[in-house]
Design an enzyme around this catalytic site. Structure first.
Site, short mmCIF file in Angstrom:
data_model
loop_
_atom_site.label_atom_id
_atom_site.label_comp_id
_atom_site.label_asym_id
_atom_site.label_seq_id
_atom_site.Cartn_x
_atom_site.Cartn_y
_atom_site.Cartn_z
N HIS A 25 0.84 -1.20 0.00
CA HIS A 25 0.00 0.00 0.00
C HIS A 25 0.87 1.26 0.00
CE1 HIS A 25 -3.59 2.46 1.15
NE2 HIS A 25 -2.65 3.19 1.74
N GLU A 26 1.80 1.30 0.94
CA GLU A 26 2.67 2.47 1.02
C GLU A 26 3.62 2.54 -0.17
OE1 GLU A 26 1.99 4.71 3.05
OE2 GLU A 26 0.58 3.54 4.25
N HIS A 29 2.02 4.53 -2.88
CA HIS A 29 2.20 5.97 -2.70
C HIS A 29 3.63 6.38 -3.08
CE1 HIS A 29 -1.66 6.36 -0.81
NE2 HIS A 29 -1.33 5.71 0.29
#
Length: 377
Positions: A25-26, A29
């Site tokens: 998820h990170e 980003h």
């Protein structure tokens, strides 16, 4: 009967589920930000005090926090919760300011924020695509194979051979759609549109409620109509078709999550069904004891929910940022910084309240309150 997994296995399973999903998820980003030339100062898995880490040649600090319940990427210039330009940001040299998050146009910031949840959906699609390719896809047409005596279906006048085309106004394409729709709506009365001998007809069925207990002692309240499935076939899925099947399943799960939220808001489903980290840990350990296919399937489900929850339009979540960016795109100027600041404070308060609620529910599911009542009594 399989015994419940021990604490050690539960902890290992929980970290094996949450850790990689938070990382990807990170990473979504991070990679999107790097694509647009934004400098990442910190990439953290976990919150709180740093346990271990290192700094790469780009100046990004990669670290592990002691509380493995999430993570974050801190981009250069991210000096306040609302991500608004500040005096400190304006004081940066132009070359450094160009590498900050705030300096980018709204569409780039939106892509960076959305990339995290989208990667979670992509992971789930790949996992479910793998299952579809290696195991095939189970399919049965939306036909009533048989009607169980004294069931809600029998009371509604359904007959063997009826082809159900819609439930509650929602079209169905397979028998699995019927089962999924009914399972999510115990105790509800819904309209059934069908074809009988080629002619359209309709009726109303009061979905029954069935309480089930799995091998680990977990209880579930699900809906049942009382119809049998027609013959089921397993259709092979090619490598090219598999991602499409994976995406279809992800959409179905997200739609189920939306249904559940709507039912909780309207009071048709109890908030006691909401679970948090403790319940995820418990289920992770249980699924690991059932074998790798079950465990990997859970990873896909948690990944979908992680992406879905982060896209909710709640300040402090990715969806809250995207909401403000959408408003900014329409108004051609950002929302006032003070308004955003108060919105994020309210979002934080709401998230903390939700965490308290789900932790209370998790402890109840583990039998803590029942055991305490027994001791007091």
């Amino acid at each position: 009967m399989i015994e419940a997994p021990g604490i050690l296995l539960t902890l290992i399973a929980f970290v094996a589920v949450i850790g990689p999903l938070v990382f990807v998820h990170e990473m979504g980003h991070y990679l999107a930000g790097r694509w647009f030339g934004i400098k990442a100062e910190v990439f953290s898995i976990g919150f709180g005090r740093e346990v271990a880490g290192f700094t790469d040649r780009r100046g990004t600090r990669w670290k592990f926090g002691w509380l493995p319940l999430g993570g974050y990427v801190k981009f250069a210039g991210d000096m306040n919760p609302a991500g608004q330009p500040s005096a400190d940001w304006l004081a940066l040299p132009a070359s450094e300011r160009a590498k900050t998050f705030q300096s980018k146009p709204v569409w780039q910031r939106a892509i960076v924020v959305a990339a995290g949840p989208l990667v979670n959906f992509l992971v789930a699609i790949l996992i479910l695509a793998g299952f579809a390719h290696f195991y095939g896809v189970r399919y049965a047409p939306p036909l009533v194979g048989e009607v169980v005596a004294a069931s809600p279906a029998a009371a509604a006048g359904l007959r063997a051979g009826d082809r159900i085309v819609a439930l509650g106004g929602r079209s169905v394409e397979s028998f699995a759609d019927i089962a999924q729709y009914a399972m999510m709506r115990p105790g509800e009365a819904v309209r059934v549109d069908l074809l009988r001998a080629g002619r359209p007809a309709s009726t109303t069925v009061a979905i029954g409620t069935l309480k089930q207990r799995d091998r680990f002692g977990n209880e579930y309240r699900i809906g049942r109509v009382g119809i049998g499935s027609p013959p089921v076939e397993y259709r092979p899925v090619s490598v090219l078709r598999a991602p499409v099947e994976g995406a279809i399943q992800v959409v179905a799960i997200v739609r189920g999550s939306l249904d559940a939220i709507g039912q909780i808001i309207s009071g048709r489903r109890s908030v006691e069904e909401l679970g948090g980290p403790l319940r995820i840990a418990k289920v992770s350990g249980e699924q690991m004891t059932l074998g790798w296919p079950a465990f990997i399937g859970l990873v896909a489900l948690v990944s979908i929910n992680l992406g879905f929850i982060n896209l909710l339009p709640v300040p402090m979540l990715d969806g809250g940022h995207l909401l403000f960016y959408a408003i900014e795109a329409v108004r051609r100027r950002p929302v006032d910084g003070q308004v955003q600041e108060w919105a994020y404070r309210g979002g934080l308060a709401a998230i903390l309240a939700l965490m308290i609620l789900v932790t209370f529910n998790d402890l109840a599911s583990l039998g803590l309150w029942r055991n305490l009542a027994g001791l007091i009594g």
